[in-house]
Motif scaffolding. Structure first.
Motif, PDB file in Angstrom:
ATOM      1  N   ARG A  94       0.823  -1.202   0.000  1.00 41.72           N
ATOM      2  CA  ARG A  94       0.000   0.000   0.000  1.00 41.72           C
ATOM      3  C   ARG A  94       0.859   1.254   0.000  1.00 41.72           C
ATOM      4  N   ARG A  95       1.947   1.261   0.782  1.00 44.48           N
ATOM      5  CA  ARG A  95       2.819   2.442   0.793  1.00 44.48           C
ATOM      6  C   ARG A  95       3.439   2.687  -0.589  1.00 44.48           C
ATOM      7  N   CYS A  96       3.866   1.630  -1.246  1.00 44.53           N
ATOM      8  CA  CYS A  96       4.417   1.785  -2.605  1.00 44.53           C
ATOM      9  C   CYS A  96       3.353   2.337  -3.541  1.00 44.53           C
ATOM     10  N   LEU A  97       2.143   1.817  -3.416  1.00 48.41           N
ATOM     11  CA  LEU A  97       1.050   2.305  -4.266  1.00 48.41           C
ATOM     12  C   LEU A  97       0.704   3.751  -3.962  1.00 48.41           C
ATOM     13  N   ASP A  98       0.702   4.102  -2.684  1.00 48.90           N
ATOM     14  CA  ASP A  98       0.391   5.483  -2.306  1.00 48.90           C
ATOM     15  C   ASP A  98       1.362   6.448  -2.968  1.00 48.90           C
ATOM     16  N   TRP A  99       2.667   6.166  -2.852  1.00 47.03           N
ATOM     17  CA  TRP A  99       3.670   7.048  -3.440  1.00 47.03           C
ATOM     18  C   TRP A  99       3.598   7.040  -4.954  1.00 47.03           C
ATOM     19  N   ARG A 100       3.373   5.866  -5.531  1.00 49.56           N
ATOM     20  CA  ARG A 100       3.258   5.777  -6.980  1.00 49.56           C
ATOM     21  C   ARG A 100       2.091   6.608  -7.474  1.00 49.56           C
ATOM     22  N   HIS A 101       0.965   6.489  -6.816  1.00 52.93           N
ATOM     23  CA  HIS A 101      -0.207   7.270  -7.215  1.00 52.93           C
ATOM     24  C   HIS A 101       0.061   8.763  -7.061  1.00 52.93           C
ATOM     25  N   PHE A 102       0.664   9.151  -5.957  1.00 55.47           N
ATOM     26  CA  PHE A 102       0.940  10.567  -5.729  1.00 55.47           C
ATOM     27  C   PHE A 102       1.842  11.121  -6.823  1.00 55.47           C
ATOM     28  N   VAL A 103       2.943  10.419  -7.091  1.00 49.53           N
ATOM     29  CA  VAL A 103       3.928  10.902  -8.064  1.00 49.53           C
ATOM     30  C   VAL A 103       3.365  10.896  -9.479  1.00 49.53           C
ATOM     31  N   THR A 104       2.732   9.804  -9.871  1.00 50.72           N
ATOM     32  CA  THR A 104       2.275   9.731 -11.258  1.00 50.72           C
ATOM     33  C   THR A 104       1.043  10.584 -11.516  1.00 50.72           C
ATOM     34  N   ARG A 105       0.164  10.744 -10.553  1.00 50.38           N
ATOM     35  CA  ARG A 105      -0.993  11.630 -10.773  1.00 50.38           C
ATOM     36  C   ARG A 105      -0.542  13.076 -10.830  1.00 50.38           C
ATOM     37  N   ARG A 106       0.509  13.396 -10.083  1.00 50.06           N
ATOM     38  CA  ARG A 106       1.048  14.753 -10.158  1.00 50.06           C
ATOM     39  C   ARG A 106       1.559  15.001 -11.573  1.00 50.06           C
ATOM     40  N   SER A 107       2.267  14.042 -12.144  1.00 50.24           N
ATOM     41  CA  SER A 107       2.785  14.241 -13.491  1.00 50.24           C
ATOM     42  C   SER A 107       1.684  14.105 -14.539  1.00 50.24           C
ATOM     43  N   ARG A 108       0.696  13.257 -14.281  1.00 47.75           N
ATOM     44  CA  ARG A 108      -0.394  13.092 -15.246  1.00 47.75           C
ATOM     45  C   ARG A 108      -1.210  14.381 -15.379  1.00 47.75           C
ATOM     46  N   ARG A 109      -1.394  15.071 -14.282  1.00 44.00           N
ATOM     47  CA  ARG A 109      -2.098  16.356 -14.324  1.00 44.00           C
ATOM     48  C   ARG A 109      -1.354  17.306 -15.243  1.00 44.00           C
ATOM     49  N   ILE A 110      -0.043  17.314 -15.140  1.00 41.99           N
ATOM     50  CA  ILE A 110       0.766  18.174 -16.005  1.00 41.99           C
ATOM     51  C   ILE A 110       0.703  17.678 -17.451  1.00 41.99           C
ATOM     52  N   ALA A 111       0.754  16.356 -17.647  1.00 43.78           N
ATOM     53  CA  ALA A 111       0.682  15.793 -18.998  1.00 43.78           C
ATOM     54  C   ALA A 111      -0.626  16.179 -19.687  1.00 43.78           C
ATOM     55  N   ASN A 112      -1.682  16.337 -18.912  1.00 41.65           N
ATOM     56  CA  ASN A 112      -2.967  16.724 -19.491  1.00 41.65           C
ATOM     57  C   ASN A 112      -2.958  18.143 -20.036  1.00 41.65           C
ATOM     58  N   VAL A 113      -2.133  19.016 -19.469  1.00 40.99           N
ATOM     59  CA  VAL A 113      -2.108  20.401 -19.945  1.00 40.99           C
ATOM     60  C   VAL A 113      -0.997  20.663 -20.954  1.00 40.99           C
ATOM     61  N   LEU A 114      -0.092  19.702 -21.143  1.00 40.45           N
ATOM     62  CA  LEU A 114       0.993  19.910 -22.106  1.00 40.45           C
ATOM     63  C   LEU A 114       0.507  20.327 -23.493  1.00 40.45           C
ATOM     64  N   PRO A 115      -0.499  19.665 -24.068  1.00 42.25           N
ATOM     65  CA  PRO A 115      -0.932  20.097 -25.408  1.00 42.25           C
ATOM     66  C   PRO A 115      -1.362  21.566 -25.461  1.00 42.25           C
ATOM     67  N   SER A 116      -2.000  22.061 -24.405  1.00 42.48           N
ATOM     68  CA  SER A 116      -2.415  23.467 -24.430  1.00 42.48           C
ATOM     69  C   SER A 116      -1.230  24.413 -24.290  1.00 42.48           C
ATOM     70  N   ASP A 117      -0.129  23.929 -23.700  1.00 41.41           N
ATOM     71  CA  ASP A 117       1.081  24.746 -23.608  1.00 41.41           C
ATOM     72  C   ASP A 117       1.867  24.748 -24.913  1.00 41.41           C
ATOM     73  N   LEU A 118       1.767  23.658 -25.663  1.00 37.18           N
ATOM     74  CA  LEU A 118       2.637  23.463 -26.814  1.00 37.18           C
ATOM     75  C   LEU A 118       2.014  23.787 -28.162  1.00 37.18           C
ATOM     76  N   PHE A 119       0.677  23.793 -28.253  1.00 34.20           N
ATOM     77  CA  PHE A 119       0.023  23.921 -29.546  1.00 34.20           C
ATOM     78  C   PHE A 119      -0.974  25.070 -29.555  1.00 34.20           C
ATOM     79  N   THR A 120      -1.339  25.485 -30.772  1.00 31.34           N
ATOM     80  CA  THR A 120      -2.359  26.518 -30.922  1.00 31.34           C
ATOM     81  C   THR A 120      -3.733  25.883 -30.780  1.00 31.34           C
ATOM     82  N   GLY A 121      -4.746  26.693 -30.672  1.00 34.07           N
ATOM     83  CA  GLY A 121      -6.106  26.228 -30.415  1.00 34.07           C
ATOM     84  C   GLY A 121      -6.621  25.178 -31.370  1.00 34.07           C
ATOM     85  N   GLY A 122      -6.293  25.266 -32.639  1.00 35.29           N
ATOM     86  CA  GLY A 122      -6.791  24.310 -33.611  1.00 35.29           C
ATOM     87  C   GLY A 122      -6.185  22.929 -33.496  1.00 35.29           C
TER      88      GLY A 122
END
Length: 175
Positions: free
Chosen positions: A125-153
């Motif tokens: 459970r501790r390994c899963l807790d840290w894994r979830h924390f770390v990867t969800r933190r990066s996944r949130r950022i991964a979700n906004v990458l396209p809006s940072d890198l590309f134009t609206g279209g």
């Protein structure tokens, strides 16, 4: 309001072809960033209770192991934006701050490896807790990458290409 502002600045909001998008390293960066975190997230959300039973842990005793990692994931969602903002305030460029968090989250997936070698529910459970924390933190950022890198279209096209089709067996319609 956004379209009016874009038009007033004279910025054309044109769609870019799939061929042109796939030639850009930014498109592949968005796809890879999601590929590092999504498969493991979907395994945990869909198959983790079955995995616990297969390891000989009853669902009743493993109940805490099933929901606590999701609390860690929620905290990771909040800290993802905060960590990116912190790095940007420290002088990092937007791209470097976002990419660092995505790469760190990709390595966070390796925190699942120790769960294979332990029968101890608390350690797993501790390994899963840290894994979830770390990867969800990066996944949130991964979700906004396209809006940072590309134009609206192009944002929706790149976001959809990086998002796996789920659910009804139909692939999502791409713009």
């Amino acid at each position: 309001m956004i379209l009016a502002e874009t038009e007033s600045r004279g910025v054309a909001d044109r769609r870019v072809s799939w061929g042109a998008l796939l030639k850009l390293p930014q498109t592949w960066g968005a796809i890879v960033s999601k590929a590092l975190t999504d498969p493991v997230w979907f395994f945990i959300t869909d198959w983790f209770p079955i995995y616990l039973v297969a390891k000989g842990i009853s669902l009743k005793s493993g109940l805490i192991a099933v929901w606590v990692p999701f609390i860690a994931a929620d905290l990771g969602n909040f800290f993802g934006g905060a960590a990116s903002g912190f790095l940007i305030k420290r002088g990092w460029s937007l791209g470097a701050a976002r990419k660092a968090l995505v790469v760190f989250g990709g390595f966070g997936v390796t925190l699942l490896i120790p769960t294979i070698f332990t029968m101890n529910l608390s350690q797993s459970r501790r390994c899963l807790d840290w894994r979830h924390f770390v990867t969800r933190r990066s996944r949130r950022i991964a979700n906004v990458l396209p809006s940072d890198l590309f134009t609206g279209g192009s944002v929706a096209s790149v976001s959809a290409s990086a998002e796996p089709a789920r659910g009804s067996g139909r692939s999502s319609r791409l713009s």
